[in-house]
Design a protein around this motif. Structure first.
Motif, PDB file in Angstrom:
ATOM      1  N   GLY A   1      64.704  41.818  50.294  1.00  0.00           N
ATOM      2  CA  GLY A   1      65.995  42.298  49.802  1.00  0.00           C
ATOM      3  C   GLY A   1      66.215  41.902  48.358  1.00  0.00           C
ATOM      4  O   GLY A   1      66.731  42.700  47.562  1.00  0.00           O
ATOM      5  N   ARG A   2      65.806  40.676  47.998  1.00  0.00           N
ATOM      6  CA  ARG A   2      65.977  40.249  46.609  1.00  0.00           C
ATOM      7  C   ARG A   2      65.089  41.066  45.676  1.00  0.00           C
ATOM      8  O   ARG A   2      65.499  41.461  44.580  1.00  0.00           O
ATOM      9  N   ALA A   3      63.826  41.325  46.145  1.00  0.00           N
ATOM     10  CA  ALA A   3      62.913  42.137  45.329  1.00  0.00           C
ATOM     11  C   ALA A   3      63.485  43.541  45.130  1.00  0.00           C
ATOM     12  O   ALA A   3      63.424  44.108  44.026  1.00  0.00           O
ATOM     13  N   PHE A   4      64.032  44.102  46.188  1.00  0.00           N
ATOM     14  CA  PHE A   4      64.607  45.442  46.090  1.00  0.00           C
ATOM     15  C   PHE A   4      65.796  45.443  45.129  1.00  0.00           C
ATOM     16  O   PHE A   4      65.938  46.368  44.305  1.00  0.00           O
ATOM     17  N   GLN A   5      66.619  44.420  45.178  1.00  0.00           N
ATOM     18  CA  GLN A   5      67.786  44.357  44.317  1.00  0.00           C
ATOM     19  C   GLN A   5      67.378  44.201  42.853  1.00  0.00           C
ATOM     20  O   GLN A   5      68.000  44.789  41.956  1.00  0.00           O
ATOM     21  N   GLN A   6      66.306  43.386  42.603  1.00  0.00           N
ATOM     22  CA  GLN A   6      65.821  43.215  41.232  1.00  0.00           C
ATOM     23  C   GLN A   6      65.267  44.535  40.676  1.00  0.00           C
ATOM     24  O   GLN A   6      65.542  44.916  39.532  1.00  0.00           O
ATOM     25  N   THR A   7      64.487  45.232  41.521  1.00  0.00           N
ATOM     26  CA  THR A   7      63.926  46.526  41.103  1.00  0.00           C
ATOM     27  C   THR A   7      65.043  47.521  40.838  1.00  0.00           C
ATOM     28  O   THR A   7      65.006  48.280  39.861  1.00  0.00           O
ATOM     29  N   ARG A   8      66.042  47.520  41.707  1.00  0.00           N
ATOM     30  CA  ARG A   8      67.143  48.459  41.542  1.00  0.00           C
ATOM     31  C   ARG A   8      67.925  48.158  40.270  1.00  0.00           C
ATOM     32  O   ARG A   8      68.361  49.073  39.546  1.00  0.00           O
ATOM     33  N   ALA A   9      68.140  46.861  39.979  1.00  0.00           N
ATOM     34  CA  ALA A   9      68.855  46.489  38.753  1.00  0.00           C
ATOM     35  C   ALA A   9      68.076  46.947  37.513  1.00  0.00           C
ATOM     36  O   ALA A   9      68.662  47.463  36.548  1.00  0.00           O
TER      37      ALA A   9
ATOM     38  N   GLU B   1      58.709  52.479  43.240  1.00  0.00           N
ATOM     39  CA  GLU B   1      58.669  51.113  43.800  1.00  0.00           C
ATOM     40  C   GLU B   1      59.811  50.887  44.797  1.00  0.00           C
ATOM     41  O   GLU B   1      59.606  50.291  45.857  1.00  0.00           O
ATOM     42  N   MET B   2      61.029  51.383  44.483  1.00  0.00           N
ATOM     43  CA  MET B   2      62.165  51.247  45.402  1.00  0.00           C
ATOM     44  C   MET B   2      61.910  52.016  46.687  1.00  0.00           C
ATOM     45  O   MET B   2      62.238  51.548  47.788  1.00  0.00           O
ATOM     46  N   LEU B   3      61.289  53.192  46.537  1.00  0.00           N
ATOM     47  CA  LEU B   3      61.013  53.994  47.728  1.00  0.00           C
ATOM     48  C   LEU B   3      59.995  53.314  48.636  1.00  0.00           C
ATOM     49  O   LEU B   3      60.051  53.427  49.860  1.00  0.00           O
ATOM     50  N   SER B   4      59.087  52.574  48.025  1.00  0.00           N
ATOM     51  CA  SER B   4      58.093  51.862  48.832  1.00  0.00           C
ATOM     52  C   SER B   4      58.685  50.626  49.511  1.00  0.00           C
ATOM     53  O   SER B   4      58.237  50.207  50.578  1.00  0.00           O
ATOM     54  N   LEU B   5      59.718  49.996  48.872  1.00  0.00           N
ATOM     55  CA  LEU B   5      60.336  48.800  49.446  1.00  0.00           C
ATOM     56  C   LEU B   5      61.318  49.130  50.583  1.00  0.00           C
ATOM     57  O   LEU B   5      61.522  48.321  51.490  1.00  0.00           O
ATOM     58  N   GLN B   6      61.930  50.287  50.568  1.00  0.00           N
ATOM     59  CA  GLN B   6      62.963  50.633  51.545  1.00  0.00           C
ATOM     60  C   GLN B   6      62.449  50.608  52.978  1.00  0.00           C
ATOM     61  O   GLN B   6      63.113  50.039  53.865  1.00  0.00           O
ATOM     62  N   PRO B   7      61.271  51.225  53.284  1.00  0.00           N
ATOM     63  CA  PRO B   7      60.773  51.155  54.673  1.00  0.00           C
ATOM     64  C   PRO B   7      60.562  49.728  55.164  1.00  0.00           C
ATOM     65  O   PRO B   7      60.798  49.405  56.327  1.00  0.00           O
ATOM     66  N   LYS B   8      60.083  48.878  54.231  1.00  0.00           N
ATOM     67  CA  LYS B   8      59.854  47.480  54.601  1.00  0.00           C
ATOM     68  C   LYS B   8      61.182  46.808  54.982  1.00  0.00           C
ATOM     69  O   LYS B   8      61.258  46.071  55.972  1.00  0.00           O
ATOM     70  N   LEU B   9      62.248  47.094  54.179  1.00  0.00           N
ATOM     71  CA  LEU B   9      63.561  46.529  54.485  1.00  0.00           C
ATOM     72  C   LEU B   9      64.083  47.035  55.819  1.00  0.00           C
ATOM     73  O   LEU B   9      64.603  46.270  56.637  1.00  0.00           O
ATOM     74  N   ASP B  10      63.935  48.334  56.048  1.00  0.00           N
ATOM     75  CA  ASP B  10      64.392  48.917  57.304  1.00  0.00           C
ATOM     76  C   ASP B  10      63.653  48.315  58.490  1.00  0.00           C
ATOM     77  O   ASP B  10      64.245  48.067  59.561  1.00  0.00           O
ATOM     78  N   GLY B  11      62.358  48.088  58.296  1.00  0.00           N
ATOM     79  CA  GLY B  11      61.561  47.487  59.373  1.00  0.00           C
ATOM     80  C   GLY B  11      62.036  46.092  59.706  1.00  0.00           C
ATOM     81  O   GLY B  11      62.177  45.721  60.888  1.00  0.00           O
ATOM     82  N   TYR B  12      62.267  45.288  58.648  1.00  0.00           N
ATOM     83  CA  TYR B  12      62.772  43.933  58.871  1.00  0.00           C
ATOM     84  C   TYR B  12      64.124  43.970  59.607  1.00  0.00           C
ATOM     85  O   TYR B  12      64.378  43.187  60.525  1.00  0.00           O
ATOM     86  N   ALA B  13      65.028  44.882  59.166  1.00  0.00           N
ATOM     87  CA  ALA B  13      66.351  44.969  59.773  1.00  0.00           C
ATOM     88  C   ALA B  13      66.255  45.309  61.258  1.00  0.00           C
ATOM     89  O   ALA B  13      66.986  44.738  62.087  1.00  0.00           O
ATOM     90  N   GLN B  14      65.345  46.219  61.614  1.00  0.00           N
ATOM     91  CA  GLN B  14      65.190  46.605  63.011  1.00  0.00           C
ATOM     92  C   GLN B  14      64.657  45.455  63.842  1.00  0.00           C
ATOM     93  O   GLN B  14      65.133  45.191  64.954  1.00  0.00           O
ATOM     94  N   GLN B  15      63.656  44.746  63.284  1.00  0.00           N
ATOM     95  CA  GLN B  15      63.074  43.612  64.019  1.00  0.00           C
ATOM     96  C   GLN B  15      64.123  42.490  64.214  1.00  0.00           C
ATOM     97  O   GLN B  15      64.200  41.892  65.291  1.00  0.00           O
ATOM     98  N   VAL B  16      64.911  42.236  63.141  1.00  0.00           N
ATOM     99  CA  VAL B  16      65.956  41.211  63.243  1.00  0.00           C
ATOM    100  C   VAL B  16      66.992  41.601  64.290  1.00  0.00           C
ATOM    101  O   VAL B  16      67.426  40.787  65.114  1.00  0.00           O
ATOM    102  N   SER B  17      67.377  42.892  64.297  1.00  0.00           N
ATOM    103  CA  SER B  17      68.366  43.373  65.256  1.00  0.00           C
ATOM    104  C   SER B  17      67.861  43.222  66.683  1.00  0.00           C
ATOM    105  O   SER B  17      68.608  42.805  67.584  1.00  0.00           O
ATOM    106  N   ASP B  18      66.566  43.573  66.892  1.00  0.00           N
ATOM    107  CA  ASP B  18      66.007  43.463  68.239  1.00  0.00           C
ATOM    108  C   ASP B  18      66.004  42.019  68.722  1.00  0.00           C
ATOM    109  O   ASP B  18      66.343  41.729  69.872  1.00  0.00           O
TER     110      ASP B  18
END
Length: 839
Positions: free
Chosen positions: A107-115, A145-162
């Motif tokens: 999430g931090r990497a994604f936020q830095q890239t987005r900034a 780069e942001m497009l490549s990071l988004q699936p990873k974030l979504d994957g983490y969120a799903q695993q955390v939710s489960d």
């Protein structure tokens, strides 16, 4: 002479020890005197409370141990806690922690890239030419780069939710199990908390200060259980008991605001029992003992005469009215009260002088239950009083010469049936007033034949107000023959001799000037004009002391006379003694003897103690609403007119009901009258009563109510039933003929006419007189339409003791073919037909 020598050291030691013992004793005595007197009470209460709460706690714990449901809840909690403590749950928690850490880094990497993307995009839009192409390339790279990071974030969120859902299910089970256990253990924890609080509670003075009321109240320093329900126990010392009638008396008057002294009086700042509870010399508000405690209620509830929470005060005030105390004594609130006794302006037309002399000399020898007090006049004084009255008496209009030529047997039946016993008594039969001991509301008739002349009695029965315009006796609208029969019967009720006269009186003896002058002096001195209208005595001042502030009277203003050493020097004791034996203190006192019972005297003392000069702040007085004012006025008027002598009202059954043998032949109850009848009809009926149930022997008399009294009664009845007193007039109801026809059919089907006879028609069926109900030709003008609908739906709801049957039990009809079996429509059809009867 032999000399004795003492050992000086021994003497010194003896004197030193005795001095030391004396000092120690003085120190102990001083220490004991300086110890707070309230502290032993608080220590004793703490011990009692610890024992009581400890016992409750043990019982609560024992109850839990034996509770199967509690044991089951504890078992479920242990199972959930065990599941949460096993290795699988810990592994899930560790995996969740690692995933949340990776998720945070991604999430931090994604936020830095987005900034960075936002910064580059801003440069791209603000440059031109070659530089813009450079920024465009950079912008596209960051976007990829942001497009490549988004699936990873979504994957983490799903695993955390489960993983969280797995843990949350167990945590929810734990919370639910804990809540179940807490529900059982709540009372135990509260008791544990209370026990801890009792142990830690400091010993200190409990004080309530109220500047508005001007009180400093320390009563709770000793009375520590006053607001604790578990101290409502006869085994507990009285000082620690729960306040009686707490919900009724204390909740409306919170202790933290009112304290104790506004109600109990006494020296609230005192910290010793005798000073707080005893009669403190020169203290202006002595403690009220239980018998007179209601007196303090009158300070804030001065406008209310019927206080359910202060029955002694209410009874005392009513007895004050019944005894006519305001006739001799000026009293605030009674300035315009009418004279209590009958007018003596035409007394010679009513009484024989011989009877009058005996009556003035000793009223109770003729009527043991009379409310006329005993003045202890000698025969000579009684003759003088009667001489003045006879000399100033004027003839009564309408008093004809009447010989008792009617039927005494018929008169006796009438007296016993038309309602005379609602107010009068006759040889032990009749309605005794509940608040005046064994005294009836109106004069006893047992010896009336030896009291009045036959002509006067006949005229009185025909029209009481012709003799006395403000007479309480109503007009029963008697036919001439009925009045003759009753007069004939009453004239037979007499003693053979008149008590009190030692020698026959010569004719015209009352004309002797000396006697008349003496009578004028005696009447003026003893204040007979305070209760009676007496010609020549108009405008005289009342002879008694002003009672408006009697409850504030200083003890030094009281005349103990010869009872100085026999009677406790308190205002209640003096008042009680004065009421029981008015002339016991010294010779020359004039107050007559009312022969009050001790209980009556105590009720009157309570009322007198409530007449104080204290001024309570407006915020603490019980101000009546407009509705409550009308109810208060209505209650006073119905008591003054003795409506409950015949009718049931506010829960009190009519006195006459017990004397009527046939059930159903009693006067109707007045409860619910306000929601039942139309105000206009009620006003007309009160002014000019008509017979609603001609088969009843008891008659509704004509009271001669004024317009103001009719207004008071109308508002009173409507206020009792929580209705607006004056409603919007709805006009004549227009009812279709078809609706009337359906209602008439139902009326016939239900056989309503068997109990409700039509005007001029005989009842149908075998119905006894006691089961008859009013004819319905007056319903349109008399009954409220909405009440009629509710009455037809279920009469028992509005009047539980009514004989009217329920035709629609549980909302069902016995005529399913009419109006489709609709109960509301059938009820409306019946009401509409009822409104059409007699048109």
């Amino acid at each position: 002479m032999t000399e004795t020598y003492y050992n000086q050291r021994t003497l010194n030691l003896f004197f030193w020890l005795t001095n030391l013992a004396t000092v120690l004793l003085l120190a102990v005595f001083a220490w004991r005197e300086l110890q707070p007197k309230w502290k032993p009470y608080q220590k004793q209460f703490q011990r009692l409370e610890l024992a009581k709460v400890g016992k409750q706690l043990r019982e609560a714990r024992d109850s839990l141990r034996n509770d199967a449901d509690y044991a089951d809840a504890r078992r479920q909690l242990r199972e959930v806690e065990k599941a949460l403590s096993n290795s699988h749950y810990k592994t899930v928690q560790q995996q969740l922690a690692r995933l949340q850490s990776r998720q945070a880094r991604a999430g931090r990497a994604f936020q830095q890239t987005r900034a960075e993307f936002i910064r580059v995009e801003d440069e791209y839009f603000h440059t031109r030419g070659t530089a813009q192409k450079k920024w465009q390339a950079r912008r596209q790279a960051l976007q990829r780069e942001m497009l490549s990071l988004q699936p990873k974030l979504d994957g983490y969120a799903q695993q955390v939710s489960d993983l969280q859902s797995k843990g949350d299910a167990l945590l929810a089970s734990k919370r639910q199990a804990r809540q179940s256990v807490d529900k059982f253990e709540g009372s135990v924890r509260l008791l544990e908390k209370r026990l801890s609080g009792v142990r830690q509670r400091p010993f200190m003075i409990q004080q309530i200060v109220n500047d508005e009321l001007g009180i400093v109240d320390r009563c709770a320093s000793c009375h520590l259980g006053i607001d604790k329900p578990d101290f409502d126990d006869d085994k507990v010392p009285r000082v620690f008991r729960y306040h009686p009638r707490f919900e009724e008396l204390i909740k409306p008057h919170p202790l933290e605001k009112y304290g104790c002294t506004p109600c109990h009086r006494g020296q609230g700042s005192a910290l010793t029992r005798n000073a707080a509870h005893g009669h403190v010399p020169h203290f202006e508000k002595p403690f009220l003992i239980a018998e007179y405690r209601d007196a303090a209620c009158g300070q804030c509830h001065a406008e209310e005469r019927d206080l359910k929470a202060a029955s002694h005060l209410s009874s005392g005030k009513r007895l004050f009215d019944l005894a006519g105390c305001f006739g001799c004594h000026e009293t605030k609130g009674y300035e315009s009260a009418p004279k209590f006794g009958p007018s003596l302006s035409h007394v010679a037309s009513k009484l024989t002088p011989e009877w009058a002399v005996a009556w003035v000399q000793d009223p109770r020898s003729f009527s043991p239950n009379t409310r006329m007090p005993h003045f202890y006049f000698s025969e000579a004084q009684a003759r003088a009083v009667v001489a003045y009255l006879w000399q100033h008496s004027t003839p009564t209009k309408g008093v004809a010469t009447f010989e008792a030529s009617g039927s005494a047997a018929s008169g006796k039946r009438l007296v016993e049936s038309i309602g005379c016993f609602a107010c009068h008594t006759l040889r032990g039969k009749g309605a005794f007033h509940p608040l005046s001991g064994n005294r009836p509301y109106a004069p006893d008739l047992s010896n009336v034949g030896g009291k009045v002349s036959a002509g006067w009695l006949y005229a009185w029965l025909k029209n009481p107000r012709q003799y006395f315009p403000t007479a309480r006796m109503p007009n029963l609208r008697l036919a001439d023959q009925e009045a003759k029969d009753i007069a004939t019967y009453l004239m037979t009720l007499r003693r053979k001799t008149v008590n009190g006269i030692k020698a026959p009186l010569t004719s015209s003896w009352w004309k002797e000037p000396r006697l008349v002058r003496e009578g004028e002096r005696l009447i003026g001195e003893y204040g007979c004009f305070g209760c009676h209208e007496i010609p020549g005595m108009e405008g005289r001042s009342k002879v008694g002391v002003d009672l408006s502030s009697e409850g504030s009277k200083d003890i030094h203003q009281l005349d103990f006379g010869g009872k100085t050493f026999d009677l406790p020097h308190t205002l209640p004791d003096w008042l009680l003694a004065k009421l029981l034996q008015p002339r016991q203190f010294r010779e020359g006192l004039r107050m007559p003897d009312f022969h009050f019972s001790r209980d009556e005297a105590k009720m009157l003392v309570t009322a007198l103690l409530s007449f104080t000069e204290d001024r309570v702040p407006t915020s603490y007085t019980r101000a009546l609403s407009e509705t409550e004012r009308w109810m208060e006025e209505g209650r006073r008027l119905t008591k003054r007119r003795n409506c409950t002598g015949c009718h049931k009202l506010e829960g009190k059954e009519g006195d006459i009901v017990a004397l009527i043998e046939m059930e159903g032949m009693s006067p109707p109850p007045l409860e619910g009258e306000g929601q039942k009848v139309q105000i206009e009809w009620l006003a007309r009926f009160l002014k000019h009563p008509t017979s609603l149930r001609p088969w009843l022997n008891v008659r509704m008399p004509t009271f001669g109510f004024t317009d103001q009294e009719v207004t008071v009664l109308a508002r009173y009845f409507t206020a009792l039933d929580k209705r607006d007193a004056f409603f919007t007039f709805a006009g004549e109801r227009v009812i279709p003929a078809s609706q009337v026809a359906i209602g008439k059919h139902l009326f016939t089907e239900l056989q309503c006419a068997s109990c409700h006879p039509q005007p001029g028609a005989k009842p149908t069926g075998e119905v006894s007189l006691s089961d008859l109900a009013p004819d319905l030709s007056m319903a349109r003008r008399r009954l409220r339409y909405q009440w009629l609908l509710e009455w037809l739906r279920d009469p028992q709801v509005l009047q539980p003791d009514t004989k009217m049957p329920t035709f629609f039990p549980e909302g069902q009809t016995s005529a399913p073919d009419i109006l489709g079996g609709s109960v509301p429509k059938q009820i409306k059809a019946l009401a509409d037909y009822t409104y059409s009867i007699g048109k």
